[in-house]
Enzyme design. Structure first.
Site, PDB file in Angstrom:
ATOM      1  N   HIS A  50      67.710 100.739  16.221  1.00  0.00           N
ATOM      2  CA  HIS A  50      68.226 100.742  14.761  1.00  0.00           C
ATOM      3  C   HIS A  50      68.779  99.596  14.453  1.00  0.00           C
ATOM      4  O   HIS A  50      69.042  98.804  15.219  1.00  0.00           O
ATOM      5  CB  HIS A  50      69.255 101.986  14.700  1.00  0.00           C
ATOM      6  CG  HIS A  50      68.549 103.198  15.181  1.00  0.00           C
ATOM      7  ND1 HIS A  50      69.016 104.050  16.294  1.00  0.00           N
ATOM      8  CD2 HIS A  50      67.808 104.002  14.533  1.00  0.00           C
ATOM      9  CE1 HIS A  50      68.483 105.137  16.150  1.00  0.00           C
ATOM     10  NE2 HIS A  50      67.589 105.195  15.276  1.00  0.00           N
ATOM     11  N   ASP A  53      71.717  99.126  15.990  1.00  0.00           N
ATOM     12  CA  ASP A  53      71.983  98.719  17.316  1.00  0.00           C
ATOM     13  C   ASP A  53      72.165  97.222  17.681  1.00  0.00           C
ATOM     14  O   ASP A  53      72.545  97.073  18.723  1.00  0.00           O
ATOM     15  CB  ASP A  53      70.778  99.373  18.047  1.00  0.00           C
ATOM     16  CG  ASP A  53      70.610 100.908  18.116  1.00  0.00           C
ATOM     17  OD1 ASP A  53      71.860 101.513  18.226  1.00  0.00           O
ATOM     18  OD2 ASP A  53      69.613 101.388  17.954  1.00  0.00           O
ATOM     19  N   GLU A 173      58.112 108.339  10.720  1.00  0.00           N
ATOM     20  CA  GLU A 173      58.265 109.363  11.893  1.00  0.00           C
ATOM     21  C   GLU A 173      58.822 110.554  11.328  1.00  0.00           C
ATOM     22  O   GLU A 173      60.193 110.666  10.971  1.00  0.00           O
ATOM     23  CB  GLU A 173      59.372 108.553  12.825  1.00  0.00           C
ATOM     24  CG  GLU A 173      59.695 109.602  13.916  1.00  0.00           C
ATOM     25  CD  GLU A 173      60.774 109.092  15.065  1.00  0.00           C
ATOM     26  OE1 GLU A 173      61.284 107.852  14.527  1.00  0.00           O
ATOM     27  OE2 GLU A 173      61.237 109.916  15.716  1.00  0.00           O
ATOM     28  N   GLU A 209      56.471 111.732  17.178  1.00  0.00           N
ATOM     29  CA  GLU A 209      57.324 112.247  18.185  1.00  0.00           C
ATOM     30  C   GLU A 209      56.906 113.742  18.385  1.00  0.00           C
ATOM     31  O   GLU A 209      56.788 114.455  17.696  1.00  0.00           O
ATOM     32  CB  GLU A 209      58.766 112.119  17.826  1.00  0.00           C
ATOM     33  CG  GLU A 209      59.542 113.038  18.734  1.00  0.00           C
ATOM     34  CD  GLU A 209      61.240 112.713  18.565  1.00  0.00           C
ATOM     35  OE1 GLU A 209      61.527 111.506  18.147  1.00  0.00           O
ATOM     36  OE2 GLU A 209      62.106 113.419  18.906  1.00  0.00           O
ATOM     37  N   HIS A 212      58.939 116.510  17.257  1.00  0.00           N
ATOM     38  CA  HIS A 212      58.918 116.729  15.582  1.00  0.00           C
ATOM     39  C   HIS A 212      57.831 117.631  15.410  1.00  0.00           C
ATOM     40  O   HIS A 212      57.701 118.345  14.681  1.00  0.00           O
ATOM     41  CB  HIS A 212      58.959 115.298  15.179  1.00  0.00           C
ATOM     42  CG  HIS A 212      60.022 114.703  15.227  1.00  0.00           C
ATOM     43  ND1 HIS A 212      60.396 113.371  14.581  1.00  0.00           N
ATOM     44  CD2 HIS A 212      61.027 114.926  16.032  1.00  0.00           C
ATOM     45  CE1 HIS A 212      61.643 112.925  15.040  1.00  0.00           C
ATOM     46  NE2 HIS A 212      62.159 114.010  15.827  1.00  0.00           N
ATOM     47  N   ASP A 247      66.585 119.729  17.824  1.00  0.00           N
ATOM     48  CA  ASP A 247      65.613 118.839  18.645  1.00  0.00           C
ATOM     49  C   ASP A 247      66.216 118.335  19.738  1.00  0.00           C
ATOM     50  O   ASP A 247      67.113 118.047  20.062  1.00  0.00           O
ATOM     51  CB  ASP A 247      65.602 117.430  17.581  1.00  0.00           C
ATOM     52  CG  ASP A 247      64.608 116.310  18.178  1.00  0.00           C
ATOM     53  OD1 ASP A 247      63.822 116.715  19.105  1.00  0.00           O
ATOM     54  OD2 ASP A 247      64.859 115.226  17.320  1.00  0.00           O
ATOM     55  N   ASP A 249      64.643 116.555  22.623  1.00  0.00           N
ATOM     56  CA  ASP A 249      64.471 115.140  23.167  1.00  0.00           C
ATOM     57  C   ASP A 249      64.472 115.416  24.955  1.00  0.00           C
ATOM     58  O   ASP A 249      65.228 114.780  25.682  1.00  0.00           O
ATOM     59  CB  ASP A 249      65.442 114.303  22.908  1.00  0.00           C
ATOM     60  CG  ASP A 249      65.368 114.062  21.483  1.00  0.00           C
ATOM     61  OD1 ASP A 249      64.203 114.009  20.866  1.00  0.00           O
ATOM     62  OD2 ASP A 249      66.301 113.481  20.667  1.00  0.00           O
ATOM     63  N   ASP A 282      61.385 109.133  23.364  1.00  0.00           N
ATOM     64  CA  ASP A 282      62.679 109.347  22.655  1.00  0.00           C
ATOM     65  C   ASP A 282      63.089 110.569  23.490  1.00  0.00           C
ATOM     66  O   ASP A 282      62.874 111.638  23.023  1.00  0.00           O
ATOM     67  CB  ASP A 282      62.545 109.762  21.158  1.00  0.00           C
ATOM     68  CG  ASP A 282      63.787 109.581  20.480  1.00  0.00           C
ATOM     69  OD1 ASP A 282      64.807 109.355  20.993  1.00  0.00           O
ATOM     70  OD2 ASP A 282      63.663 109.988  19.227  1.00  0.00           O
TER      71      ASP A 282
HETATM   72  C1  3MF Z   1      65.485 111.860  15.371  1.00  0.00           C
HETATM   73  C2  3MF Z   1      64.708 110.833  15.817  1.00  0.00           C
HETATM   74  C3  3MF Z   1      65.275 109.415  15.720  1.00  0.00           C
HETATM   75  C4  3MF Z   1      64.435 108.472  15.530  1.00  0.00           C
HETATM   76  C5  3MF Z   1      64.985 107.047  15.473  1.00  0.00           C
HETATM   77  C6  3MF Z   1      64.135 105.986  15.349  1.00  0.00           C
HETATM   78  C7  3MF Z   1      67.613 109.090  16.364  1.00  0.00           C
HETATM   79  O1  3MF Z   1      64.853 113.243  15.426  1.00  0.00           O
HETATM   80  O2  3MF Z   1      63.824 110.847  16.646  1.00  0.00           O
HETATM   81  O3  3MF Z   1      66.204 109.186  16.816  1.00  0.00           O
HETATM   82  O4  3MF Z   1      63.429 108.344  16.581  1.00  0.00           O
HETATM   83  O5  3MF Z   1      65.874 107.025  14.522  1.00  0.00           O
HETATM   84  O6  3MF Z   1      63.416 106.032  14.112  1.00  0.00           O
HETATM   85 MG    MG Z   2      62.256 109.746  17.509  1.00  0.00          MG
END
Ligand code: 3MF
Ligand code: MG
Length: 344
Positions: A50, A53, A173, A209, A212, A247, A249, A282
């Site tokens: 980011h 970051d 994304e 993703e 997602h 979500d 992950d 991710d």
């Molecule tokens: C949220 C995400 C995000 C994005 C990230 C990079 C914080 O569901 O997936 O993670 O992946 O912002 O674009």
């Molecule tokens: Mg992501």
């Protein structure tokens, strides 16, 4: 079929102290330099960022540029590259009602300026890719904003970024919900439709993703197929997700191995990676994980990808074609299951 090598990436946010909306951190915060070093040691090739970051959002440009150079140097010391930079447009008070689709012109201006700065930062750190996760571009209730205007605003915003850096690539994304109730661009199809309305569709693509897509009730590998057909799959965030909830992950393949197998299969069949694309994860460490083993999810996700790659490449293409031609999908089903169980 190609047998190219894959390059793996993760973001610094994937190595975290385990706080969640209901509880505080449970692990030590790890310094950025240590994360980089360790990512390299466990077989990663790049880092996703980011903008903040790299350097705090409010830093002046001289400081930002200097800091980005230092981060780049640190990456280089470990043989790593930056995959992309994403403007974090969902934490500032000015993006409370969306960054790009906010009703407030001052807020939209802030989002655009910050995104342009993100493009500049990306260049300094050595990538021309920026990722847009439109976190708050949606509503909690329908009447709050104008859904048609939202699309026009997103198009204008992307056009302005394309103008700002004529070499940049913009990767959307998409996610259907969370933090919003409903997102305006819930799937990759929505974003790719919008890409063709921009002034340079060749520079607007997607990062998919897994979680997602699953949250949208879709299969990630089919979503990847859609983007690949448009020549627009430029990034992935592989992970896993157990049903329709927040979500999660989870580590790649940890919920549904066959779904993971099919993502690896479609990527490999289409030689994903041969144009410089990377395999991003991710994934979040489970909150229960202790400090000494807090990279396990990243090691596991990479390992599962590589193991599934072997399985994918061991599939007998002739047999698969024959079963397709015979329309014996029951036999095909069992063949794949046997492969996944290591029987075939
Ligand atoms: C949220 C995400 C995000 C994005 C990230 C990079 C914080 O569901 O997936 O993670 O992946 O912002 O674009
Ligand atoms: Mg992501």
């Amino acid at each position: 079929m190609s047998h190219h090598e894959y390059r793996f990436t993760a973001g610094p946010w994937n190595i975290h102290s385990g706080a969640d909306p209901f509880g505080p951190p449970v692990r030590q915060e790890i310094p950025f330099a240590d994360k980089i070093k360790r990512l390299h040691e466990i077989g990663y090739h790049g880092v996703q960022f980011h903008d903040d970051d790299i350097v705090e959002a409010e830093a002046d440009w001289t400081t930002a540029e200097r800091t980005a150079r230092e981060v780049k140097k640190l990456l280089e010391e470990h043989g790593l590259v930056a995959e992309f930079v994403a403007p974090r447009l969902w934490e500032d008070p000015r993006t409370i009602d969306g960054a790009v689709t906010s009703n407030d012109p001052d807020c939209r201006r802030y989002a655009l300026d910050r995104s342009k700065r993100c493009l500049d930062l990306a260049r300094v750190i050595g990538t021309n890719k920026i990722v847009l996760w439109p976190a708050r571009e949606g509503t909690y209730l329908r009447e709050a904003k104008d859904a048609k205007l939202a699309v026009e605003r997103m198009t204008e915003y992307i056009n302005a970024l394309l103008d700002h850096d004529p070499e940049c690539l913009i990767l959307g994304e998409m996610k259907p919900n969370e933090p919003m109730d409903q997102a305006y661009f819930p799937t990759v199809g929505h974003f790719i439709g919008l890409a063709y309305r921009t002034k340079d569709p060749d520079r607007v693509g997607a990062l998919i993703e897994s979680a997602h897509a699953i949250l949208a009730g879709l299969d990630p590998s089919d979503e990847m197929g859609y983007a690949l057909a448009h020549g627009k799959l430029w990034g992935v965030h592989l992970n896993d997700q157990n049903g329709l909830k927040f979500d999660e992950d989870k580590s790649f393949g940890s919920v549904d191995l066959r779904r993971a197998f099919n993502q690896v299969r479609i990527l490999d069949e289409n030689e994903y990676g041969t144009n410089g694309e990377m395999v991003g994860f991710d994934v979040k460490a489970l909150r229960t994980q202790k400090d000494e083993v807090c990279y396990r999810h990243l090691e596991n996700s990479r390992r599962t990808f590589l193991r599934l790659l072997e399985v994918v490449r061991s599939v007998d293409a002739g047999r698969l074609e024959r079963l397709r031609a015979e329309r014996d999908y029951e036999a095909l089903d069992q063949y794949i299951l046997d492969k996944l169980m290591g029987i075939e």
